[in-house]
Each structure stands twice: as C-alpha cells, then as structure tokens.
Design a protein around this motif. Sequence first.
Motif, PDB file in Angstrom:
ATOM      1  N   ILE A  69       2.320  35.971  -2.975  1.00 50.91           N
ATOM      2  CA  ILE A  69       2.655  34.858  -2.087  1.00 50.91           C
ATOM      3  C   ILE A  69       2.674  33.592  -2.949  1.00 50.91           C
ATOM      4  N   PRO A  70       3.803  33.318  -3.629  1.00 51.46           N
ATOM      5  CA  PRO A  70       3.851  32.179  -4.553  1.00 51.46           C
ATOM      6  C   PRO A  70       3.907  30.853  -3.792  1.00 51.46           C
ATOM      7  N   PHE A  71       3.122  29.882  -4.274  1.00 52.84           N
ATOM      8  CA  PHE A  71       3.166  28.564  -3.664  1.00 52.84           C
ATOM      9  C   PHE A  71       3.162  27.504  -4.758  1.00 52.84           C
ATOM     10  N   ALA A  72       2.937  26.275  -4.401  1.00 52.94           N
ATOM     11  CA  ALA A  72       3.215  25.141  -5.283  1.00 52.94           C
ATOM     12  C   ALA A  72       2.442  25.209  -6.593  1.00 52.94           C
ATOM     13  N   GLY A  73       3.043  24.585  -7.627  1.00 51.22           N
ATOM     14  CA  GLY A  73       2.359  24.427  -8.901  1.00 51.22           C
ATOM     15  C   GLY A  73       2.219  25.696  -9.714  1.00 51.22           C
ATOM     16  N   GLY A  74       2.998  26.722  -9.411  1.00 49.52           N
ATOM     17  CA  GLY A  74       2.910  27.970 -10.156  1.00 49.52           C
ATOM     18  C   GLY A  74       1.791  28.886  -9.705  1.00 49.52           C
ATOM     19  N   HIS A  75       1.113  28.542  -8.606  1.00 51.70           N
ATOM     20  CA  HIS A  75       0.028  29.372  -8.085  1.00 51.70           C
ATOM     21  C   HIS A  75       0.591  30.518  -7.249  1.00 51.70           C
ATOM     22  N   THR A  76      -0.171  31.601  -7.175  1.00 54.66           N
ATOM     23  CA  THR A  76       0.197  32.734  -6.342  1.00 54.66           C
ATOM     24  C   THR A  76      -1.034  33.250  -5.622  1.00 54.66           C
ATOM     25  N   ALA A  77      -0.955  33.322  -4.303  1.00 51.20           N
ATOM     26  CA  ALA A  77      -1.971  34.035  -3.541  1.00 51.20           C
ATOM     27  C   ALA A  77      -1.604  35.513  -3.572  1.00 51.20           C
ATOM     28  N   VAL A  78      -2.568  36.347  -3.856  1.00 52.87           N
ATOM     29  CA  VAL A  78      -2.321  37.774  -4.057  1.00 52.87           C
ATOM     30  C   VAL A  78      -3.141  38.580  -3.050  1.00 52.87           C
ATOM     31  N   VAL A  79      -2.471  39.530  -2.418  1.00 52.10           N
ATOM     32  CA  VAL A  79      -3.136  40.505  -1.553  1.00 52.10           C
ATOM     33  C   VAL A  79      -2.969  41.857  -2.230  1.00 52.10           C
ATOM     34  N   ILE A 229     -11.779  27.258 -14.758  1.00 50.13           N
ATOM     35  CA  ILE A 229     -10.580  26.453 -14.918  1.00 50.13           C
ATOM     36  C   ILE A 229     -10.965  25.012 -15.236  1.00 50.13           C
ATOM     37  N   ALA A 230     -10.054  24.316 -15.892  1.00 47.96           N
ATOM     38  CA  ALA A 230     -10.315  22.948 -16.302  1.00 47.96           C
ATOM     39  C   ALA A 230     -10.104  21.990 -15.135  1.00 47.96           C
ATOM     40  N   ARG A 231     -10.571  20.758 -15.322  1.00 49.96           N
ATOM     41  CA  ARG A 231     -10.484  19.758 -14.257  1.00 49.96           C
ATOM     42  C   ARG A 231      -9.032  19.510 -13.863  1.00 49.96           C
ATOM     43  N   ASP A 232      -8.129  19.387 -14.822  1.00 48.68           N
ATOM     44  CA  ASP A 232      -6.741  19.109 -14.466  1.00 48.68           C
ATOM     45  C   ASP A 232      -6.113  20.280 -13.722  1.00 48.68           C
ATOM     46  N   GLN A 233      -6.525  21.504 -14.051  1.00 44.45           N
ATOM     47  CA  GLN A 233      -6.026  22.672 -13.328  1.00 44.45           C
ATOM     48  C   GLN A 233      -6.556  22.681 -11.900  1.00 44.45           C
ATOM     49  N   SER A 234      -7.815  22.290 -11.732  1.00 45.16           N
ATOM     50  CA  SER A 234      -8.390  22.201 -10.397  1.00 45.16           C
ATOM     51  C   SER A 234      -7.691  21.132  -9.568  1.00 45.16           C
ATOM     52  N   ASP A 235      -7.343  20.018 -10.204  1.00 49.61           N
ATOM     53  CA  ASP A 235      -6.632  18.960  -9.487  1.00 49.61           C
ATOM     54  C   ASP A 235      -5.275  19.465  -8.986  1.00 49.61           C
ATOM     55  N   ALA A 238      -5.805  21.586  -6.003  1.00 44.91           N
ATOM     56  CA  ALA A 238      -6.105  20.808  -4.796  1.00 44.91           C
ATOM     57  C   ALA A 238      -4.831  20.319  -4.127  1.00 44.91           C
ATOM     58  N   TYR A 239      -3.865  19.875  -4.926  1.00 46.04           N
ATOM     59  CA  TYR A 239      -2.570  19.483  -4.372  1.00 46.04           C
ATOM     60  C   TYR A 239      -1.851  20.685  -3.773  1.00 46.04           C
ATOM     61  N   ALA A 240      -1.893  21.812  -4.469  1.00 44.58           N
ATOM     62  CA  ALA A 240      -1.177  23.002  -4.011  1.00 44.58           C
ATOM     63  C   ALA A 240      -1.756  23.555  -2.720  1.00 44.58           C
ATOM     64  N   LEU A 241      -3.067  23.411  -2.528  1.00 47.09           N
ATOM     65  CA  LEU A 241      -3.719  23.899  -1.313  1.00 47.09           C
ATOM     66  C   LEU A 241      -3.603  22.919  -0.151  1.00 47.09           C
ATOM     67  N   GLY A 242      -3.051  21.748  -0.419  1.00 45.96           N
ATOM     68  CA  GLY A 242      -2.879  20.764   0.638  1.00 45.96           C
ATOM     69  C   GLY A 242      -4.104  19.932   0.930  1.00 45.96           C
ATOM     70  N   THR A 243      -5.164  20.092   0.133  1.00 42.78           N
ATOM     71  CA  THR A 243      -6.359  19.274   0.337  1.00 42.78           C
ATOM     72  C   THR A 243      -6.064  17.819   0.003  1.00 42.78           C
ATOM     73  N   TRP A 244      -5.311  17.617  -1.054  1.00 35.26           N
ATOM     74  CA  TRP A 244      -4.811  16.294  -1.405  1.00 35.26           C
ATOM     75  C   TRP A 244      -3.331  16.231  -1.089  1.00 35.26           C
ATOM     76  N   PRO A 245      -2.874  15.133  -0.507  1.00 36.97           N
ATOM     77  CA  PRO A 245      -1.443  15.027  -0.217  1.00 36.97           C
ATOM     78  C   PRO A 245      -0.645  14.807  -1.497  1.00 36.97           C
ATOM     79  N   THR A 246       0.556  15.340  -1.524  1.00 41.74           N
ATOM     80  CA  THR A 246       1.422  15.108  -2.670  1.00 41.74           C
ATOM     81  C   THR A 246       1.900  13.667  -2.650  1.00 41.74           C
TER      82      THR A 246
END
Length: 247
Positions: A69-79, A229-235, A238-246
């Motif tokens: 389940i690919p989403f923003a920033g190159g992340h993928t949720a995997v089942v 993961i590093a701080r910039d990767q965590s940031d 956070a954007y990709a998960l919608g916790t922070w607005p783009t």
Amino acid sequence: MLVKGFENAPLVAGEELLALPGFWAGYLMWLSQTQEYDPVPEWFGVDGADADAACDALCDEDRWPVFRIPFAGGHTAVVLGYNLPDDPGTEYFISHPEWDVHGRLATVGGHQAGPGLSWQELAHIARTPDLDAPGVHAEHARFLLLLPALGDQDLPEDATDILREVLAQAGLPETLAEALLADHPLWEPAQWTLPSASPLSGSQAPFPGILECDGPASPRCGTRLAQGIARDQSDRLAYALGTWPTV
C-alpha cells in the motif's frame, strides 16, 4: 518477491487475490466477530465456497501473500501473511527503501500485538496513494486492508458513514460497517497522542510528529514507530502519515 526480514520466506505479490469473489469475506470475516455479531459469508454477499477459496489462497503455506500500500514520500504500508504451518498470522508494518528496519504496526495471529493505526493515520494513508509505486491504489481496498490494524477510542462521529461508503465502493453490503467497527476481537481501542517531552524510562527520546498510543500490547506504545530511523526520516514520515500538514 523480497521483503527485508523475510528473505527466505515464499513471498508473492498478493494484489491479484483482491479479484477473488470471496476475498473480503476471507480477509475480514473474523474482524466482525463479536458477542453481538456472528458473521457468515453471506454477510459479504458471497457463499461459503467463495469464502473458503479466498481463505485457502490467503493461508497458502507455499505462497505467502504480500499486499503493498504505497503512500507519500516513498513509504509503503505492508500487509504480509506469514503462513507458518503451526503459527500463522498477519504482519502490518511500514517500510521505506532508506530504512534498515520496518516500522511495526500490528500483528494478527498467535502473537497478536496492537493496535497499530489511529483512524487519522488509516484514513490518510488510504486516500494518498503513490501511483508510481507498485501495489494497491484503490482507496477503498487500501482502507479495508489496513482496517484490522485500527484501534482508536476517539473515532470521528461520521466513522460509520465513511466505512459504509468504503464498503459500497468495494461492492460489499454497507450493513457490515457497524460490525467491523464494533469491539475488536484482539485488542481494546487506544488513545493516540503526540509523544511528551519525557519519554518512558528506558525508551528512546521521542521524535515529534509521530503518534503513540496507550495500548499496552501495541508496538507503538511508548516507542518510536520505526526504530533506528533518523530525525529527518521521521519528519518525512510524520508528513506522510498526515500528522503534520503538507506545505
């Protein structure tokens, strides 16, 4: 198909299984099992034979299905269905090409752990597909694939209406919404908050922007979503998960 940590497992892309008539019955029927609801395949608009065929495919010991389940920033949720003969289950996690480890969300099976997603995160991932990456892109399928990892005591007032619409898009009876949002068979709903400045004793210092939950059996209780993961990767997460607005 290769997934870090499962290099020797017989993994196969599972997206083609979504076309099976009984797929959603085979995948979600257990989730609608509560003291008030005793589900049958007909609830999902299919007969027992279709549901059994889907269950056989999902639980094949020689072909472990992986739903990306690919989403923003190159992340993928995997089942990932780990179909060990004596200890089958399903893993839910987030991966990224730059990460050395997965961000574990939840486990359904003999060693269950969860919840793994807040409603906010689930809904945001579902509606923000990365169309350039392989995997599941339809919003309704993304939502339903991740639904078993949900556990949130603060569901929005329109959560049932939203799920009814998702089910309708999947060609499923909307009446399933109440059962699927009732008591989770494996864990209690959790409260999701941003981490405080003082982490739990012995845990890593929190990075801002990534929710944690108070469910004691959750991989996300008092710890970072992705260890190492590093701080910039965590940031970016956070954007990709919608916790922070783009911006």
